[in-house]
Design a protein around this motif. Structure first.
Motif, PDB file in Angstrom:
ATOM      1  N   GLN A 134       0.826  -1.198   0.000  1.00 30.95           N
ATOM      2  CA  GLN A 134       0.000   0.000   0.000  1.00 30.95           C
ATOM      3  C   GLN A 134       0.864   1.254   0.000  1.00 30.95           C
ATOM      4  OE1 GLN A 134      -2.980  -0.071   3.073  1.00 30.95           O
ATOM      5  NE2 GLN A 134      -3.256  -2.286   2.903  1.00 30.95           N
ATOM      6  N   ALA A 135       2.065   1.119   0.560  1.00 28.72           N
ATOM      7  CA  ALA A 135       2.971   2.267   0.603  1.00 28.72           C
ATOM      8  C   ALA A 135       3.731   2.438  -0.705  1.00 28.72           C
ATOM      9  CB  ALA A 135       3.965   2.089   1.737  1.00 28.72           C
TER      10      ALA A 135
ATOM     11  N   GLU B   8       4.487  11.089   1.355  1.00 31.51           N
ATOM     12  CA  GLU B   8       3.350  11.795   0.768  1.00 31.51           C
ATOM     13  C   GLU B   8       2.054  11.419   1.482  1.00 31.51           C
ATOM     14  OE1 GLU B   8       1.132  14.316  -1.336  1.00 31.51           O
ATOM     15  OE2 GLU B   8       3.322  14.202  -1.343  1.00 31.51           O
ATOM     16  N   LYS B   9       1.921  10.149   1.837  1.00 32.09           N
ATOM     17  CA  LYS B   9       0.712   9.727   2.539  1.00 32.09           C
ATOM     18  C   LYS B   9       0.662  10.318   3.952  1.00 32.09           C
ATOM     19  CE  LYS B   9       0.147   5.438  -0.086  1.00 32.09           C
ATOM     20  NZ  LYS B   9      -1.140   5.821  -0.689  1.00 32.09           N
TER      21      LYS B   9
ATOM     22  N   GLN C 249      -0.513  13.856   3.639  1.00 34.33           N
ATOM     23  CA  GLN C 249      -1.963  13.915   3.450  1.00 34.33           C
ATOM     24  C   GLN C 249      -2.696  13.648   4.753  1.00 34.33           C
ATOM     25  OE1 GLN C 249      -2.839  11.078   0.373  1.00 34.33           O
ATOM     26  NE2 GLN C 249      -1.617  12.133  -1.185  1.00 34.33           N
TER      27      GLN C 249
ATOM     28  N   LEU D 104      -1.330   4.745   6.165  1.00 32.46           N
ATOM     29  CA  LEU D 104      -0.743   4.709   4.834  1.00 32.46           C
ATOM     30  C   LEU D 104      -1.804   4.550   3.755  1.00 32.46           C
ATOM     31  CD1 LEU D 104       2.433   2.548   5.536  1.00 32.46           C
ATOM     32  CD2 LEU D 104       2.173   5.015   5.534  1.00 32.46           C
TER      33      LEU D 104
ATOM     34  N   GLY E 197      -4.326   6.495   3.622  1.00 35.09           N
ATOM     35  CA  GLY E 197      -4.885   7.819   3.391  1.00 35.09           C
ATOM     36  C   GLY E 197      -5.807   8.309   4.485  1.00 35.09           C
TER      37      GLY E 197
END
Length: 481
Positions: free
Chosen positions: A312-313, A393-394, A397, A450, A452
């Motif tokens: 997922q990452a 980046e996650k 967010q 991770l 979101g």
């Protein structure tokens, strides 16, 4: 496998004993026909010997035997038909291109055994391990039932009874006069050897149960500068060893699962100086050469299943299943004792996709396939940077840009990152073919983050989950959660 090695070694020792006796008695009766007769009288095989060459000059005496082949026994061997009347055997279970031995008679006069050369050239062995645990070599080393067209006299009731009585007598003698273990100090002959070994051997092992094939090609095993004197082990107690081979493992799908190009050497101390007993521990310097490779390592399948969150990452764990080709030679030291091979340092094996690291103290028991190894996978730098950037980046967010994602990420992921590269430490143990694997990272609690998640999730359920990860609680407080 150990019994097979003893049986094969016993056969070669039998051949060499005949050759040495032939040298001592001027070799007048040692011919290829004579050797075939002796072999087929002792072993349950059909034998062929191409040529015997004997050289007797001054103090150096030598004998060469070419084209030794052992095949399953047949009616020709049972009948004892002369070698000259037979058609040659095209191939066999065990083949030996040449046996070359040179000894010094002058040394024998001074109570020394000096072998200038004892080399088995181009031996070829085709071994099949049956599903029930048996193998195709066992029957070859039994006593034949028929010799020269007659029942083998060694298997007559009288001979067997005599043998049984001799064994009982030996046991009684051992019980009445127990002796200690073998000690080189009890042998009054100093031993010096120039070169002893195997050159360009070829061994194929077919594993019926698993469908695997293990090929050992270009096997060179050399024992050099052998110097042993039981009366002076302080000064005369060494053997230099060189071992080179190409070992290939072929899976049941006929694809190559691994290939190891090995270059091994070391100086051994064969006996304990104080007691003269065989030294149970030896050390080797091993070099695994560039272009060796590993594919389909069972432990990597387990790792992939343990770390779904990394996918997922953005980290593609399927690279663990790709062929890992060694990009440079790697040297390391191992210790061998009673079938157990232990790593004495911490080598790193670099490949295109990742580096495989082995922790000192990891070991494999070659005789049983049992192992316990602490290892680590250090991902390729470019792939790691891409994946780490995705994680950051996650985090941005999820935290809406509150705080430094790198510091937060390092606190949460801990030892999953090493020198800005994805690092997966793990422990694998049990049977090499079906290992138990424990991953040394804690990342399962990051799934929501991770994936979101947003700030209000972090304050609730995710906050509680992250407290279970070392360092996560402090990181959350720092970022105001």
């Amino acid at each position: 496998m150990k019994k097979i090695g003893i049986a094969i070694g016993g056969f070669f020792a039998f051949i060499l004993l005949i050759l040495i006796v032939g040298l001592v008695f001027a070799g007048s009766f040692i011919t290829n026909s004579f050797l075939v007769k002796q072999i087929e009288s002792a072993l349950n095989v059909r034998a062929h010997v191409e040529k015997v060459n004997i050289n007797l000059f001054s103090a150096l005496s030598g004998i060469e035997v070419e084209g030794i082949i052992l095949a399953p026994r047949d009616e020709i061997a049972n009948s004892g038909r002369p070698l000259e009347e037979r058609k040659p055997i095209s191939s066999g279970t065990i083949q030996l291109g040449k046996a070359d031995i040179k000894i010094s008679f002058l040394a024998l006069l001074t109570k020394s055994l000096k072998v200038n050369k004892l080399v088995l050239k181009e031996p070829k062995i085709a071994l099949t391990m049956y599903a029930d645990g048996g193998n195709n070599l066992t029957s070859l080393f039994k006593s034949p039932k028929i010799v020269n067209g007659e029942p083998n006299p060694a298997l007559s009731p009288e001979a067997l009874a005599e043998k049984a009585e001799a064994e009982k007598e030996a046991i009684r003698e051992a019980l009445e006069n127990p002796s200690g273990p073998f000690s080189i100090k009890s042998i009054p002959v100093a031993i010096q050897m120039g070169l002893v070994g195997i050159q360009n051997g070829d061994i194929t092992v077919n594993m019926q149960k698993s469908g695997q094939v293990i090929q050992i090609k270009g096997l060179d095993l050399e024992l050099t500068d052998i110097d042993i004197d039981g009366s002076d082990l302080d000064s005369h107690n060494k053997v230099d060893v060189n071992f080179d081979a190409e070992v290939t493992v072929i899976g049941k799908n006929k694809n190559e699962a691994a290939k190891f190009l090995l270059d091994t050497n070391g100086r051994l101390t064969p006996f304990v100086v104080k007691t003269g007993l065989v030294n149970p521990v030896v050390r080797y310097n091993v070099k695994m050469l560039e272009d060796s490779f590993l594919s389909g390592f069972a432990a990597f399948d387990a790792i992939s299943g343990e770390l779904p969150v990394l996918n997922q990452a953005g980290l593609k764990l399927d690279k663990l299943k790709e062929k890992a080709i060694l990009t440079k030679d790697v040297g390391f030291e191992v210790e061998y004792s009673n079938g157990k091979i232990t790593f004495l340092d911490e080598p790193t094996f670099p490949s295109k996709n990742y580096d495989l690291q082995i922790v000192k103290g990891s070991y494999i028991v070659a005789t049983t396939n049992y192992h316990e190894m602490k290892m680590g996978v250090l991902y390729d730098e470019a792939e790691s940077k891409k994946s780490i950037a995705g994680v950051d980046e996650k985090i941005k967010q999820a935290t809406k840009g509150n705080g430094d994602p790198k510091e937060y990420r390092n606190k949460i992921l801990g030892n999953l990152i090493k020198d800005d590269r994805i690092n997966i430490p793990f422990r694998t143990y049990g049977d090499l073919r079906n290992p138990t694997v424990e991953v040394g990272v804690s990342v399962g609690s990051l799934t929501d983050l991770l994936g979101g998640a947003v700030k209000d999730v972090l304050k609730g359920k995710m906050n509680d989950e992250l407290k279970k990860v070392p360092g996560a609680g402090d990181a959350l407080k720092k970022f105001g959660f």
